[in-house]
Design an enzyme around this catalytic site. Sequence first.
Site, short mmCIF file in Angstrom:
data_model
loop_
_atom_site.label_atom_id
_atom_site.label_comp_id
_atom_site.label_asym_id
_atom_site.label_seq_id
_atom_site.Cartn_x
_atom_site.Cartn_y
_atom_site.Cartn_z
CG HIS A 79 -13.32 -29.02 42.86
ND1 HIS A 79 -14.50 -29.46 43.14
CD2 HIS A 79 -13.39 -27.52 42.74
CE1 HIS A 79 -15.44 -28.54 43.58
NE2 HIS A 79 -14.79 -27.30 43.13
N GLY A 104 -16.49 -41.60 35.47
CA GLY A 104 -15.27 -42.07 35.27
C GLY A 104 -14.50 -41.63 33.98
C1 GRF Z 1 -15.13 -34.08 37.41
O1 GRF Z 1 -15.66 -32.79 36.90
C2 GRF Z 1 -14.39 -33.96 38.41
O2 GRF Z 1 -13.58 -32.91 38.40
C3 GRF Z 1 -15.25 -33.93 39.76
O3 GRF Z 1 -16.50 -34.89 39.32
C4 GRF Z 1 -16.28 -34.98 38.01
C5 GRF Z 1 -16.29 -36.52 37.72
O4 GRF Z 1 -16.26 -36.75 36.31
N1 GRF Z 1 -14.77 -33.98 41.13
P1 GRF Z 1 -15.75 -38.17 35.86
O5 GRF Z 1 -16.47 -39.34 36.76
O6 GRF Z 1 -14.35 -38.31 35.96
O7 GRF Z 1 -16.34 -38.23 34.49
#
Ligand code: GRF
Length: 216
Positions: free
Chosen positions: A108, A14
């Site tokens: 992403h 998160g």
């Molecule tokens: C991020 O790198 C996002 O781009 C990908 O999953 C990861 C999530 O990280 N879809 P977080 O949970 O927001 O720290």
Amino acid sequence: MARLRVGVLISGRGSNLQALIDAARDPGYPAEIAVVVSNRADAPGLGRAAAAGIPHHAIEETRRAAFAEAADRVLRAAGVELVALAGFMRILDLGFVEAWRDRMVNIHPSLLPAFPGLHPQRQALAAGVKFSGCTVHFVRAVVDSGPIVAQAAVPVADDDDEERLAARILAAEHRLYPLAVRLFAERRLRIAGERVLVDGAAAPPAAMLNPSDNRA
Ligand code: GRF
């Protein structure tokens, strides 16, 4: 003016959710996080929502359609106008994707359409690219596809491993996602086929970000 109500879907850490929460602390930011939904009760991101006093729900339903129905109910009850996927690791039900068409975005960690799917940073290293980055896009049926709202590029260093590259990209994500949500909230985005046009911007969103600029 009323702030845009955003529902955030997470599965884990998160940190992007946190970036959105932090952005929305500024009363001048045009969006607020109305609700957080996780498909895992043990997602650390739920604690971030709790700490910020944001309503949050764990929906540990493994059947795709049933999850979608439950999530949809929660989002609508919270008056959500934009769904932001932030590290949400489940494939979404097609009906849900259509119901939120043009009102759901994802982030992403690659410059899409390069390196969709799992381990995009590992894919980038394997391909030998000199730049990678992150993408915010509207969600369509095919995973990690859809009209691109904004991208930020970061350099790949010769001695990068997956972890170092991921950390550099993540820092860019934390700036890009609040910017993309702001553009949506300000009604400055127009989808024209595969392209997203940004109205009223002095510069295209990609140019608004300097990867070497480490401001939060
Ligand atoms: C991020 O790198 C996002 O781009 C990908 O999953 C990861 C999530 O990280 N879809 P977080 O949970 O927001 O720290």
